[in-house]
Design a protein around this motif. Structure first.
Motif, PDB file in Angstrom:
ATOM      1  N   ALA A   9      -1.944  50.095   4.757  1.00 20.48           N
ATOM      2  CA  ALA A   9      -1.166  51.322   4.980  1.00 20.48           C
ATOM      3  C   ALA A   9       0.229  51.175   4.389  1.00 20.48           C
ATOM      4  O   ALA A   9       0.754  52.102   3.735  1.00 20.48           O
ATOM      5  CB  ALA A   9      -1.095  51.634   6.468  1.00 20.48           C
ATOM      6  N   GLY A  10       0.850  50.020   4.573  1.00 18.65           N
ATOM      7  CA  GLY A  10       2.179  49.784   4.004  1.00 18.65           C
ATOM      8  C   GLY A  10       2.154  49.769   2.487  1.00 18.65           C
ATOM      9  O   GLY A  10       3.055  50.301   1.830  1.00 18.65           O
ATOM     10  N   ALA A  11       1.108  49.180   1.913  1.00 11.10           N
ATOM     11  CA  ALA A  11       0.986  49.148   0.451  1.00 11.10           C
ATOM     12  C   ALA A  11       0.802  50.560  -0.101  1.00 11.10           C
ATOM     13  O   ALA A  11       1.408  50.923  -1.114  1.00 11.10           O
ATOM     14  CB  ALA A  11      -0.180  48.250   0.041  1.00 11.10           C
ATOM     15  N   ALA A  12      -0.018  51.354   0.573  1.00 12.31           N
ATOM     16  CA  ALA A  12      -0.239  52.723   0.123  1.00 12.31           C
ATOM     17  C   ALA A  12       1.038  53.549   0.226  1.00 12.31           C
ATOM     18  O   ALA A  12       1.376  54.322  -0.681  1.00 12.31           O
ATOM     19  CB  ALA A  12      -1.358  53.374   0.936  1.00 12.31           C
ATOM     20  N   LEU A  13       1.752  53.385   1.320  1.00 12.74           N
ATOM     21  CA  LEU A  13       3.015  54.109   1.490  1.00 12.74           C
ATOM     22  C   LEU A  13       4.038  53.679   0.447  1.00 12.74           C
ATOM     23  O   LEU A  13       4.747  54.516  -0.125  1.00 12.74           O
ATOM     24  CB  LEU A  13       3.561  53.874   2.902  1.00 12.74           C
ATOM     25  N   THR A  14       4.113  52.413   0.165  1.00 13.55           N
ATOM     26  CA  THR A  14       5.026  51.905  -0.852  1.00 13.55           C
ATOM     27  C   THR A  14       4.695  52.480  -2.218  1.00 13.55           C
ATOM     28  O   THR A  14       5.581  52.931  -2.948  1.00 13.55           O
ATOM     29  CB  THR A  14       4.980  50.368  -0.898  1.00 13.55           C
ATOM     30  N   TRP A  15       3.420  52.506  -2.565  1.00 12.92           N
ATOM     31  CA  TRP A  15       2.989  53.066  -3.859  1.00 12.92           C
ATOM     32  C   TRP A  15       3.374  54.540  -3.936  1.00 12.92           C
ATOM     33  O   TRP A  15       3.896  55.007  -4.952  1.00 12.92           O
ATOM     34  CB  TRP A  15       1.471  52.899  -4.004  1.00 12.92           C
ATOM     35  N   PHE A  16       3.133  55.286  -2.854  1.00 14.68           N
ATOM     36  CA  PHE A  16       3.456  56.712  -2.826  1.00 14.68           C
ATOM     37  C   PHE A  16       4.957  56.933  -3.014  1.00 14.68           C
ATOM     38  O   PHE A  16       5.374  57.790  -3.810  1.00 14.68           O
ATOM     39  CB  PHE A  16       2.984  57.320  -1.496  1.00 14.68           C
ATOM     40  N   VAL A  17       5.774  56.179  -2.307  1.00 10.57           N
ATOM     41  CA  VAL A  17       7.233  56.324  -2.405  1.00 10.57           C
ATOM     42  C   VAL A  17       7.715  55.970  -3.808  1.00 10.57           C
ATOM     43  O   VAL A  17       8.580  56.656  -4.369  1.00 10.57           O
ATOM     44  CB  VAL A  17       7.935  55.461  -1.332  1.00 10.57           C
ATOM     45  N   ILE A  18       7.159  54.943  -4.393  1.00 10.25           N
ATOM     46  CA  ILE A  18       7.567  54.552  -5.746  1.00 10.25           C
ATOM     47  C   ILE A  18       7.211  55.642  -6.747  1.00 10.25           C
ATOM     48  O   ILE A  18       8.021  56.000  -7.607  1.00 10.25           O
ATOM     49  CB  ILE A  18       6.930  53.196  -6.138  1.00 10.25           C
ATOM     50  N   MET A  19       6.013  56.206  -6.649  1.00 14.08           N
ATOM     51  CA  MET A  19       5.596  57.244  -7.603  1.00 14.08           C
ATOM     52  C   MET A  19       6.461  58.498  -7.456  1.00 14.08           C
ATOM     53  O   MET A  19       6.890  59.100  -8.440  1.00 14.08           O
ATOM     54  CB  MET A  19       4.120  57.584  -7.416  1.00 14.08           C
ATOM     55  N   LYS A  20       6.717  58.921  -6.226  1.00 16.16           N
ATOM     56  CA  LYS A  20       7.573  60.090  -6.008  1.00 16.16           C
ATOM     57  C   LYS A  20       9.009  59.802  -6.435  1.00 16.16           C
ATOM     58  O   LYS A  20       9.692  60.680  -6.966  1.00 16.16           O
ATOM     59  CB  LYS A  20       7.538  60.517  -4.534  1.00 16.16           C
ATOM     60  N   GLY A  21       9.458  58.587  -6.216  1.00 16.46           N
ATOM     61  CA  GLY A  21      10.807  58.201  -6.629  1.00 16.46           C
ATOM     62  C   GLY A  21      10.968  58.235  -8.136  1.00 16.46           C
ATOM     63  O   GLY A  21      11.989  58.678  -8.659  1.00 16.46           O
ATOM     64  N   HIS A  26      13.137  60.846 -12.848  1.00 14.42           N
ATOM     65  CA  HIS A  26      12.959  61.476 -14.159  1.00 14.42           C
ATOM     66  C   HIS A  26      13.562  62.877 -14.176  1.00 14.42           C
ATOM     67  O   HIS A  26      14.179  63.284 -15.157  1.00 14.42           O
ATOM     68  CB  HIS A  26      11.481  61.547 -14.533  1.00 14.42           C
ATOM     69  N   ARG A  27      13.390  63.624 -13.075  1.00 16.50           N
ATOM     70  CA  ARG A  27      13.950  64.973 -13.021  1.00 16.50           C
ATOM     71  C   ARG A  27      15.468  64.959 -13.062  1.00 16.50           C
ATOM     72  O   ARG A  27      16.087  65.918 -13.508  1.00 16.50           O
ATOM     73  CB  ARG A  27      13.498  65.691 -11.753  1.00 16.50           C
ATOM     74  N   LEU A  28      16.082  63.878 -12.601  1.00 17.55           N
ATOM     75  CA  LEU A  28      17.544  63.805 -12.555  1.00 17.55           C
ATOM     76  C   LEU A  28      18.165  63.217 -13.820  1.00 17.55           C
ATOM     77  O   LEU A  28      19.388  63.236 -13.961  1.00 17.55           O
ATOM     78  CB  LEU A  28      17.977  62.995 -11.337  1.00 17.55           C
ATOM     79  N   THR A  29      17.353  62.714 -14.737  1.00 14.94           N
ATOM     80  CA  THR A  29      17.886  62.195 -15.994  1.00 14.94           C
ATOM     81  C   THR A  29      18.226  63.359 -16.918  1.00 14.94           C
ATOM     82  O   THR A  29      17.716  64.466 -16.736  1.00 14.94           O
ATOM     83  CB  THR A  29      16.868  61.268 -16.689  1.00 14.94           C
ATOM     84  N   PRO A  30      19.070  63.155 -17.914  1.00 12.92           N
ATOM     85  CA  PRO A  30      19.390  64.245 -18.840  1.00 12.92           C
ATOM     86  C   PRO A  30      18.136  64.832 -19.519  1.00 12.92           C
ATOM     87  O   PRO A  30      18.037  66.045 -19.679  1.00 12.92           O
ATOM     88  CB  PRO A  30      20.310  63.581 -19.866  1.00 12.92           C
ATOM     89  N   LYS A  31      17.195  63.974 -19.883  1.00 13.43           N
ATOM     90  CA  LYS A  31      15.968  64.471 -20.503  1.00 13.43           C
ATOM     91  C   LYS A  31      15.171  65.335 -19.521  1.00 13.43           C
ATOM     92  O   LYS A  31      14.648  66.388 -19.889  1.00 13.43           O
ATOM     93  CB  LYS A  31      15.108  63.293 -20.976  1.00 13.43           C
ATOM     94  N   GLY A  32      15.088  64.904 -18.275  1.00 11.34           N
ATOM     95  CA  GLY A  32      14.369  65.666 -17.258  1.00 11.34           C
ATOM     96  C   GLY A  32      15.023  67.008 -16.985  1.00 11.34           C
ATOM     97  O   GLY A  32      14.342  68.028 -16.834  1.00 11.34           O
ATOM     98  N   VAL A  33      16.353  67.013 -16.920  1.00 11.04           N
ATOM     99  CA  VAL A  33      17.081  68.265 -16.702  1.00 11.04           C
ATOM    100  C   VAL A  33      16.867  69.198 -17.892  1.00 11.04           C
ATOM    101  O   VAL A  33      16.649  70.405 -17.719  1.00 11.04           O
ATOM    102  CB  VAL A  33      18.581  67.993 -16.470  1.00 11.04           C
TER     103      VAL A  33
END
Length: 76
Positions: A9-21, A26-33
């Motif tokens: 469960a911790g590994a899955a949560l960590t993977w999810f947080v990393i992917m969303k992060g 990316h959305r906050l980088t100049p290219k993403g904006v």
């Protein structure tokens, strides 16, 4: 067995947080904006194009109705 569950469960949560992060980062980088601005600009242009086409069609239809009601010949 319980420890294995919490480990997975911790590994899955960590993977999810990393992917969303990564996506957020990316959305906050100049290219993403720039990509977001481009996408919104394209959506606005398409929306305005649809509005203008509908407006012109409705305007021509209403003009034809008025000309018919008033007996005014169509001008070219």
């Amino acid at each position: 067995m319980r420890n294995l569950f919490w480990l997975l469960a911790g590994a899955a949560l960590t993977w999810f947080v990393i992917m969303k992060g990564r996506a957020l980062l990316h959305r906050l980088t100049p290219k993403g904006v720039a990509e977001q601005v481009e996408r919104k600009g394209n959506e606005a242009a398409a929306s305005f194009g649809d509005f203008y086409a509908t407006f012109k069609t409705s305007m021509a239809a209403r003009e034809a109705e008025l000309r018919e009601e008033l007996g005014v010949p169509e001008s070219n």
